[in-house]
Design an enzyme around this catalytic site. Structure first.
Site, PDB file in Angstrom:
ATOM      1  N   CYS A  83       0.939  -1.313   0.140  1.00  0.00           N
ATOM      2  CA  CYS A  83      -0.025  -0.022  -0.012  1.00  0.00           C
ATOM      3  C   CYS A  83       0.861   1.387  -0.097  1.00  0.00           C
ATOM      4  CB  CYS A  83      -0.994  -0.044   1.052  1.00  0.00           C
ATOM      5  SG  CYS A  83      -1.466   1.475   1.630  1.00  0.00           S
ATOM      6  N   GLU A  84       0.499   1.970  -0.977  1.00  0.00           N
ATOM      7  CA  GLU A  84       1.516   3.389  -1.165  1.00  0.00           C
ATOM      8  C   GLU A  84       1.208   4.274  -0.028  1.00  0.00           C
ATOM      9  OE1 GLU A  84       0.992   4.509  -5.030  1.00  0.00           O
ATOM     10  OE2 GLU A  84      -0.387   6.129  -4.601  1.00  0.00           O
ATOM     11  N   HIS A  85       0.067   4.135   0.722  1.00  0.00           N
ATOM     12  CA  HIS A  85      -0.186   5.003   1.600  1.00  0.00           C
ATOM     13  C   HIS A  85       0.301   4.756   3.142  1.00  0.00           C
ATOM     14  CE1 HIS A  85      -3.862   6.253  -0.640  1.00  0.00           C
ATOM     15  NE2 HIS A  85      -2.953   6.888  -1.042  1.00  0.00           N
ATOM     16  N   HIS A  86       0.709   3.537   3.371  1.00  0.00           N
ATOM     17  CA  HIS A  86       1.319   3.149   4.606  1.00  0.00           C
ATOM     18  C   HIS A  86       2.502   2.207   4.570  1.00  0.00           C
ATOM     19  CE1 HIS A  86      -2.987   4.029   4.996  1.00  0.00           C
ATOM     20  NE2 HIS A  86      -2.592   4.251   6.434  1.00  0.00           N
ATOM     21  N   GLN A 124      -4.758  -0.638  -4.670  1.00  0.00           N
ATOM     22  CA  GLN A 124      -5.523  -1.642  -5.252  1.00  0.00           C
ATOM     23  C   GLN A 124      -6.312  -1.190  -6.592  1.00  0.00           C
ATOM     24  OE1 GLN A 124      -7.669  -4.259  -2.597  1.00  0.00           O
ATOM     25  NE2 GLN A 124      -9.240  -5.099  -4.413  1.00  0.00           N
ATOM     26  N   HIS A 152      -6.023  -5.821   3.156  1.00  0.00           N
ATOM     27  CA  HIS A 152      -5.143  -4.571   3.425  1.00  0.00           C
ATOM     28  C   HIS A 152      -4.553  -4.643   4.911  1.00  0.00           C
ATOM     29  CE1 HIS A 152      -5.895  -2.316  -0.487  1.00  0.00           C
ATOM     30  NE2 HIS A 152      -6.499  -3.320  -0.511  1.00  0.00           N
ATOM     31  N   CYS A 154      -3.140  -2.527   6.437  1.00  0.00           N
ATOM     32  CA  CYS A 154      -3.305  -1.113   6.789  1.00  0.00           C
ATOM     33  C   CYS A 154      -4.774  -1.005   7.550  1.00  0.00           C
ATOM     34  CB  CYS A 154      -2.999   0.065   5.980  1.00  0.00           C
ATOM     35  SG  CYS A 154      -3.701  -0.033   4.407  1.00  0.00           S
TER      36      CYS A 154
HETATM   37 ZN   LIG Z   1      -2.821   1.541   3.497  1.00  0.00          ZN
END
Ligand SMILES: [Zn+2]
Length: 194
Positions: A83-86, A124, A152, A154
């Site tokens: 996940c590119e956010h976390h 995703q 996920h 996250c």
């Molecule tokens: Zn994430």
């Protein structure tokens, strides 16, 4: 990629991991953590290795078969992405279908295409559309359909803490978009018998 280029990246990642460990209040000199920065750096070159793969090149071995215009589906392709956010994993299965217009690619290439897009900082939704769009551009089929199901971490280990919840995304192109029967056939082949 040259060895020296690799080393520069490994050093940069290892240094950054060390800073993170210090930042969370760890003792980076204790025995268990001493080799962790370089270990993580080596792992990241693998986990993010898709950044150095040309996805279009993965499916560029095309077999021309004018007579084959039947649906091709490879389902339950396992994948691991980040996940590119976390920067923690999301993982699950991808199902890839296309309806050839005389041009076929190897079945294993479809799995490699999924991997090329999964092994990078990713979302995703984008993973799903990139696979479908690359198939459309590379094989110019009548249509493509991609379904991705993933958990996920996250969402599971932090935040809303909903372990086991599965996010499903799909991308439909061409005939799969226009023709309800064709789309229904693909979904029944993917989900039938479960
Ligand atoms: Zn994430």
């Amino acid at each position: 990629m040259s060895d020296s280029g690799n080393d520069v990246q490994l050093d940069a990642i290892a240094e950054a991991v060390k800073v993170i460990l210090e930042g969370i209040g760890e003792d980076v000199d204790r025995e268990g953590l001493r080799d962790t920065p370089r270990r993580v750096a080596r792992m990241y070159t693998e986990v993010f290795g898709g950044l150095h793969v040309d996805p279009a090149g993965v499916i560029n071995t095309v077999f021309d078969d004018e007579n084959h215009e039947e649906m091709v589906i490879v389902k339950d392709i396992p994948f691991y992405s980040m996940c590119e956010h976390h920067l923690i994993p999301f993982h699950g299965k991808a199902h890839v279908a296309y309806l050839p217009e005389g041009r076929l690619t190897g079945l294993s290439k479809l799995a490699r295409l999924v991997e090329a897009f999964a092994r990078r900082p990713q979302l995703q939704e984008r993973l799903t559309t990139q696979i479908a769009d690359t198939l459309m551009d590379g094989l110019r089929p009548h249509g493509a359909l991609v379904v991705v199901e993933a958990e996920h971490l996250c969402m599971s280990m932090r935040g809303v803490k909903k372990p086991g919840s599965v996010t499903v995304t799909s991308a439909v192109r061409g005939t799969f978009c226009d023709n309800n029967a064709t789309r229904a056939e693909a979904f029944s082949l993917i989900y039938g018998g479960r």
